[in-house]
Design a protein around this motif. Sequence first.
Motif, PDB file in Angstrom:
ATOM      1  N   THR A  32      67.895   8.342  28.591  1.00  0.00           N
ATOM      2  CA  THR A  32      68.128   7.178  27.751  1.00  0.00           C
ATOM      3  C   THR A  32      67.837   6.244  28.602  1.00  0.00           C
ATOM      4  O   THR A  32      67.426   5.020  28.178  1.00  0.00           O
ATOM      5  N   ASP A  60      67.728   9.066  20.937  1.00  0.00           N
ATOM      6  CA  ASP A  60      68.647   8.244  22.014  1.00  0.00           C
ATOM      7  C   ASP A  60      68.877   6.778  21.467  1.00  0.00           C
ATOM      8  O   ASP A  60      69.823   6.271  21.968  1.00  0.00           O
ATOM      9  N   GLU A 114      71.563  11.124  30.159  1.00  0.00           N
ATOM     10  CA  GLU A 114      71.687   9.542  30.561  1.00  0.00           C
ATOM     11  C   GLU A 114      70.515   9.118  31.235  1.00  0.00           C
ATOM     12  O   GLU A 114      70.398   7.855  30.842  1.00  0.00           O
TER      13      GLU A 114
END
Length: 246
Positions: A156, A200, A153
Amino acid sequence: VVMLLFVMGLELQPSRLWRLRRNVFGLGGAQMLVSVALLGAVIWWLGFTPLAAFVAAAGLATSCTAYALQTLAERHELTARHGRSAFSILLFQDLAVVPLLALLPALAAHTADSELSLTHVLAPVLVVAILLGGGRVLIRPVLRAVATSGAAEIFTAAALLTVIGSALLLQVSGLSMAMGAFLAGVMLADSEYRHQLQADIEPFKGLLMGLFFMGIGMSVNLGLLAQAPLLAIGLVLALMLLKAVV
């Protein structure tokens, strides 16, 4: 549009572009040049200024890459001769969008000030050079550090921050946000994180493409179409015929 252009930049590997240079710059360049010349002449003949004719012709000479490539892929025609030619033409149009996006603010300033100074031309070039040079030095080490953390995450978020940061930098400089995102994609096209970034960004790309086409549909002036349906349909058919002939 900003996210789409970032993904487009990611797919534009310099090595791949060099392999297709003859078709991209030869065939694609000829298509763009002849289309802009013919469309510009027609628009100028209709009573517009040469500057307005050029801007309109440059927009009408381009096509929707996302829609065209999707159609070719669905028909399994991308590897055919006409599919490769279409891809080369669309790729050159994508490349041509970047200098056009840089040129439009200069043309707008020229229209407002009635003179095109050297600053209006050199400022976009300087900003782009700083972004490309500084990006290669700063962005890749940052992404490398983020990748070593192992948190998907965060990677991203770093990818989105790269897009937004580049887009905002060019917007502050008086250029287009879309152009900033495209340049960010080009910077990372040959990096080891290209495929991870594409994976992503892909969900955002599909969602935002849908919103983009929805926005286009909402902006259609149906009242104008109802007032002059034959003229509107005739102009569309004439544009398609002229580009098909080119």
